[in-house]
Write a protein that holds these residues in place. Structure first.
Motif, mmCIF file in Angstrom:
data_model
loop_
_atom_site.group_PDB
_atom_site.id
_atom_site.type_symbol
_atom_site.label_atom_id
_atom_site.label_comp_id
_atom_site.label_asym_id
_atom_site.label_seq_id
_atom_site.Cartn_x
_atom_site.Cartn_y
_atom_site.Cartn_z
ATOM 1 N N LEU A 141 0.938 -1.045 -0.057
ATOM 2 C CA LEU A 141 -0.049 -0.290 -0.185
ATOM 3 C C LEU A 141 0.905 1.141 -0.435
ATOM 4 C CD1 LEU A 141 -3.019 -0.916 2.428
ATOM 5 C CD2 LEU A 141 -3.193 -0.269 0.216
ATOM 6 N N LEU A 142 2.150 1.075 0.551
ATOM 7 C CA LEU A 142 3.223 2.096 0.662
ATOM 8 C C LEU A 142 3.957 2.302 -0.667
ATOM 9 C CD1 LEU A 142 4.290 2.133 4.476
ATOM 10 C CD2 LEU A 142 2.693 3.741 3.645
ATOM 11 N N ASP A 143 4.345 1.685 -1.447
ATOM 12 C CA ASP A 143 5.088 1.709 -2.475
ATOM 13 C C ASP A 143 4.147 1.108 -3.921
ATOM 14 O OD1 ASP A 143 6.561 1.416 -3.941
ATOM 15 O OD2 ASP A 143 7.652 -0.967 -3.454
ATOM 16 N N GLU A 144 3.918 -0.017 -4.128
ATOM 17 C CA GLU A 144 3.153 -0.049 -5.675
ATOM 18 C C GLU A 144 1.581 0.386 -5.772
ATOM 19 O OE1 GLU A 144 3.592 -4.474 -7.377
ATOM 20 O OE2 GLU A 144 5.874 -4.523 -6.432
ATOM 21 N N GLU A 145 0.755 0.273 -4.703
ATOM 22 C CA GLU A 145 -0.295 0.557 -4.297
ATOM 23 C C GLU A 145 -0.667 2.554 -3.734
ATOM 24 O OE1 GLU A 145 -2.491 -0.563 -5.949
ATOM 25 O OE2 GLU A 145 -1.791 -2.634 -5.967
ATOM 26 N N SER A 146 0.443 3.403 -3.373
ATOM 27 C CA SER A 146 -0.039 4.130 -3.106
ATOM 28 C C SER A 146 -0.338 5.146 -4.231
ATOM 29 C CB SER A 146 1.853 4.658 -2.847
ATOM 30 O OG SER A 146 1.877 5.070 -4.315
ATOM 31 N N THR A 147 -0.603 5.287 -4.776
ATOM 32 C CA THR A 147 -1.385 5.631 -6.054
ATOM 33 C C THR A 147 -2.785 5.381 -5.680
ATOM 34 O OG1 THR A 147 -0.014 5.972 -8.010
ATOM 35 C CG2 THR A 147 -1.889 6.868 -8.168
ATOM 36 N N HIS A 148 -2.992 4.639 -5.970
ATOM 37 C CA HIS A 148 -4.683 3.910 -5.228
ATOM 38 C C HIS A 148 -5.282 4.550 -3.933
ATOM 39 C CE1 HIS A 148 -3.621 1.144 -9.086
ATOM 40 N NE2 HIS A 148 -4.819 2.318 -9.838
ATOM 41 N N LEU A 149 -4.530 4.672 -3.084
ATOM 42 C CA LEU A 149 -4.171 4.795 -1.760
ATOM 43 C C LEU A 149 -4.909 5.937 -1.748
ATOM 44 C CD1 LEU A 149 -4.246 3.574 1.861
ATOM 45 C CD2 LEU A 149 -2.365 4.517 1.461
ATOM 46 N N ALA A 150 -4.403 6.870 -2.427
ATOM 47 C CA ALA A 150 -4.503 8.084 -2.548
ATOM 48 C C ALA A 150 -5.258 8.334 -2.667
ATOM 49 C CB ALA A 150 -3.055 9.208 -2.529
ATOM 50 N N ALA A 151 -5.885 8.063 -3.873
ATOM 51 C CA ALA A 151 -7.147 8.399 -4.802
ATOM 52 C C ALA A 151 -8.048 7.814 -3.894
ATOM 53 C CB ALA A 151 -6.862 7.224 -5.820
ATOM 54 N N CYS A 152 -8.313 6.736 -3.069
ATOM 55 C CA CYS A 152 -9.320 6.432 -1.962
ATOM 56 C C CYS A 152 -9.571 7.596 -1.337
ATOM 57 C CB CYS A 152 -8.843 5.210 -1.742
ATOM 58 S SG CYS A 152 -10.656 4.528 -0.598
ATOM 59 N N SER A 153 -8.035 8.084 -0.496
ATOM 60 C CA SER A 153 -8.117 8.777 0.451
ATOM 61 C C SER A 153 -8.706 10.235 -0.376
ATOM 62 C CB SER A 153 -6.951 8.949 0.881
ATOM 63 O OG SER A 153 -6.751 10.508 2.052
ATOM 64 N N ASP A 154 -9.010 10.600 -1.261
ATOM 65 C CA ASP A 154 -8.797 12.059 -1.868
ATOM 66 C C ASP A 154 -10.801 11.757 -1.827
ATOM 67 O OD1 ASP A 154 -6.888 13.279 -2.059
ATOM 68 O OD2 ASP A 154 -5.912 12.782 -4.018
ATOM 69 N N PHE A 155 -10.616 10.629 -2.721
ATOM 70 C CA PHE A 155 -13.099 10.338 -3.116
ATOM 71 C C PHE A 155 -13.636 10.114 -1.627
ATOM 72 C CE2 PHE A 155 -15.814 6.993 -3.543
ATOM 73 C CZ PHE A 155 -17.028 7.625 -4.427
ATOM 74 N N ILE A 156 -13.188 8.910 -0.302
ATOM 75 C CA ILE A 156 -13.925 9.565 1.019
ATOM 76 C C ILE A 156 -13.322 10.782 1.921
ATOM 77 C CG2 ILE A 156 -13.775 7.098 1.166
ATOM 78 C CD1 ILE A 156 -12.188 7.135 3.464
ATOM 79 N N GLY A 157 -12.459 11.852 1.574
ATOM 80 C CA GLY A 157 -12.037 12.811 1.896
ATOM 81 C C GLY A 157 -11.841 12.604 3.306
ATOM 82 N N LYS A 158 -11.403 11.643 3.272
ATOM 83 C CA LYS A 158 -10.990 11.796 4.821
ATOM 84 C C LYS A 158 -9.231 11.100 4.514
ATOM 85 C CE LYS A 158 -14.866 11.951 6.462
ATOM 86 N NZ LYS A 158 -15.230 13.250 7.546
ATOM 87 N N PRO A 159 -8.249 10.965 6.077
ATOM 88 C CA PRO A 159 -7.243 10.561 5.544
ATOM 89 C C PRO A 159 -6.526 8.608 6.145
ATOM 90 C CG PRO A 159 -7.555 11.671 7.666
ATOM 91 C CD PRO A 159 -8.665 12.477 6.827
ATOM 92 N N ILE A 160 -5.776 8.308 5.515
ATOM 93 C CA ILE A 160 -6.043 6.775 5.669
ATOM 94 C C ILE A 160 -4.652 6.643 6.372
ATOM 95 C CG2 ILE A 160 -6.246 4.247 5.306
ATOM 96 C CD1 ILE A 160 -8.567 5.936 2.752
ATOM 97 N N SER A 161 -4.844 5.967 7.546
ATOM 98 C CA SER A 161 -3.096 5.954 8.671
ATOM 99 C C SER A 161 -3.315 3.975 8.283
ATOM 100 C CB SER A 161 -3.012 6.498 9.023
ATOM 101 O OG SER A 161 -4.299 5.259 10.429
ATOM 102 N N LEU A 162 -1.974 3.975 8.245
ATOM 103 C CA LEU A 162 -1.276 2.557 7.650
ATOM 104 C C LEU A 162 -0.460 1.907 9.296
ATOM 105 C CD1 LEU A 162 -0.232 2.565 4.273
ATOM 106 C CD2 LEU A 162 -2.532 1.325 5.094
ATOM 107 N N ARG A 163 -0.837 0.928 9.540
ATOM 108 C CA ARG A 163 -0.355 -0.043 11.186
ATOM 109 C C ARG A 163 0.205 -1.127 10.439
ATOM 110 N NH1 ARG A 163 -2.278 0.105 16.423
ATOM 111 N NH2 ARG A 163 -1.905 -2.710 16.269
ATOM 112 N N ALA A 164 1.776 -1.807 10.374
ATOM 113 C CA ALA A 164 2.046 -3.416 10.436
ATOM 114 C C ALA A 164 1.766 -3.557 11.332
ATOM 115 C CB ALA A 164 2.770 -3.253 9.746
ATOM 116 N N GLU A 165 1.062 -5.577 11.314
ATOM 117 C CA GLU A 165 0.850 -6.272 12.545
ATOM 118 C C GLU A 165 2.231 -7.459 12.111
ATOM 119 O OE1 GLU A 165 0.777 -7.411 16.094
ATOM 120 O OE2 GLU A 165 -0.106 -5.559 16.136
ATOM 121 N N PRO A 166 2.445 -8.316 12.771
ATOM 122 C CA PRO A 166 3.740 -8.618 12.472
ATOM 123 C C PRO A 166 3.102 -10.230 12.504
ATOM 124 C CG PRO A 166 4.985 -7.442 13.282
ATOM 125 C CD PRO A 166 3.485 -6.757 13.669
#
Length: 486
Positions: free
Chosen positions: A449-474
């Motif tokens: 999500l941070l690398d190859e899909e970062s564009t789609h993640l940003a587009a999703c955030s713009d579409f819903i008008g809310k920030p999206i944060s990420l956290r990895a869980e091992p």
């Protein structure tokens, strides 16, 4: 020739049958998970299902056991009146009724144990059928004259006391005194079971079959057996005492193993167990088998792999299939596979090649003690067969479904999970109005999500008008994720 190796520990007994230096059968019995086949219980009918011609019986286990109408003993059903019209189960049993039942199949997967009201008790030389009155002879005793002679001797020994008997293969050379002793022992055992059934509540175990170590001497030792080696002094002494009383002919083959190496290391049996839990079985020629076990059936696929042959394509296929037929027969015994088995040999154009492969398969299967049927090649080029299933397979006993994939054998790719997450965020945004969405997922998904899909993640955030944060869980599996509304 055959060697039997017994590896005993307080928690587990393992038995390997080795023929020509190769492991052919593996049997495992655990102290806390001992098999139920042969056990006799007082059962209580919990439900009668006329639509399935079956009944559920409570015998004190976690799951109710299963009794089919075909396994309900009826007077005359095994005698001259055996061709009479079948009686429906609702006329044979009723809810709340107490029955003496015997387990004929262990619980397997989600299915409860299968029961029969036709009781049979195995002895050293005979199998006792207390509800019948006929005398049967093992099919492996082939001589018609000897069969008739044994039947006449048994009729004289049984007398007027009733009960049916089946002579086991090892009774072929038994004396009248040995047969009479076995008859007396089996009748005494049945009398004790009947007495206990009259005064015991439902769910009571009335009779337990022998443990695995004892069954080795009773059921597995044959004329071809050279030795039975066991690595425990206490069990050797107990088995010696048991054998002297019940199986004298097998005692002389019993040996105490005192070697420094573990007994299963003699024939690399632990490595064979590991191989028997895998899908792929490599053939010496370079070909291989793929074995897939499902709840309903087992499929075996034959492939040429790296075997290119020497002369022509037909011979290459034929030799691979011949070798596969030998390996398949061994794997069925080794893995204790039962039920319906479908074999997909490599397509052969010549009919004589098909017949030769089928003949080789039947020849190899003839060494198996378990009852089976083999059909010819179908129109699709498949071989259909059945092998009687009474206990769990090796994989079902030693393994459980993978907690990550749930037994599917596949997990979604990180990209697929990323798109699932983006769709779920849009779905949540239409119902709720948080300040922020936080995605908690496996490291591989967060990285994508941070690398190859970062564009789609940003587009999703713009579409819903809310920030999206990420956290990895091992600790999360590849398919797991949480979306937290902040």
């Amino acid at each position: 020739m055959q060697d039997i190796l017994i590896n005993w520990s307080p928690q587990e007994t393992r038995v390997a049958i080795v023929e020509s230096g190769a492991v052919q059968e593996l049997h495992v019995e655990r102290a806390l998970e001992r098999g139920l086949v042969g056990n006799i219980y007082t059962g209580k009918v919990a439900r009668v299902l006329p639509g399935m011609q079956s009944a559920f019986i409570d015998i004190g286990l976690d799951r109710a056991a299963f009794l089919h109408v075909a396994d309900v003993w009826q007077r005359g059903s095994h005698g001259e009146g055996g061709n009479a019209a079948p009686v429906p189960i609702e006329k044979l049993v009723f809810e709340g009724q107490s029955l003496t039942v015997q387990v004929i199949k262990d619980p397997i997967g989600t299915k409860g144990a299968r029961l029969s009201t036709q009781i049979s008790i195995a002895g050293r030389l005979l199998v006792f059928l207390p509800q019948d009155d006929h005398i049967g002879i093992s099919q492996k005793i082939g001589s018609p004259e000897l069969r008739e002679q044994l039947r006449a001797r048994m009729a004289a020994l049984v007398g007027d006391e009733g009960g049916g008997f089946i002579l086991r293969t090892n009774a072929e050379d038994a004396t009248d005194e040995e047969l009479a002793a076995d008859i007396a022992y089996l009748r005494k055992t049945w009398a004790a079971i009947r007495q206990a059934s009259f005064r015991s509540p439902p769910g009571t175990l009335l009779h337990q079959d022998l443990n695995l170590v004892q069954r080795v001497l009773r059921d597995m030792v044959t004329d071809e057996t050279q030795s039975v080696r066991i690595d425990s002094l206490s069990q050797y002494e107990a088995l010696l005492a048991f054998g002297n009383e019940y199986t004298p002919s097998a005692v002389q083959k019993l040996q105490l193993y005192r070697g420094e190496r573990p007994i299963f290391d003699l024939f690399n049996i632990d490595q064979e167990i590991e191989k028997a839990l895998g899908r792929r079985v490599d053939l010496k020629s370079g070909g291989y088998l793929i074995i897939d076990q499902t709840e309903a059936l087992t499929t075996i696929d034959v492939n040429t792999g790296g075997f290119v042959g020497a002369r022509n394509f037909d011979d290459t296929i034929f030799k691979t299939n011949l070798e596969a037929a030998q390996a398949i027969a061994r794997q069925l015994r080794l893995r204790n596979l039962g039920g319906i088995i479908i074999i997909d040999f490599i397509d052969m154009m010549r009919e004589d090649h098909q017949e030769a492969v089928l003949a080789e398969l039947r020849k190899q299967l003839s060494r198996d003690r378990v009852k089976m049927t083999v059909s010819g090649f179908t129109q699709l080029g498949l071989v259909e067969m059945t092998r009687k299933r009474t206990r769990e397979s090796l994989a079902q006993m030693l393994c459980e479904p993978c907690p990550t994939c749930g037994g599917k054998g596949n997990v979604k790719t990180p990209r697929t999970v990323c798109y699932d997450i983006l769709r779920e965020i849009v779905r949540e945004a239409r119902q709720f109005n948080p300040k922020e969405f936080r995605v908690i997922a496996s490291a591989a998904v967060v990285e994508m999500l941070l690398d190859e899909e970062s564009t789609h993640l940003a587009a999703c955030s713009d579409f819903i008008g809310k920030p999206i944060s990420l956290r990895a869980e091992p600790t999360m599996s590849p398919e797991q994720y949480d979306i937290v509304l902040l």
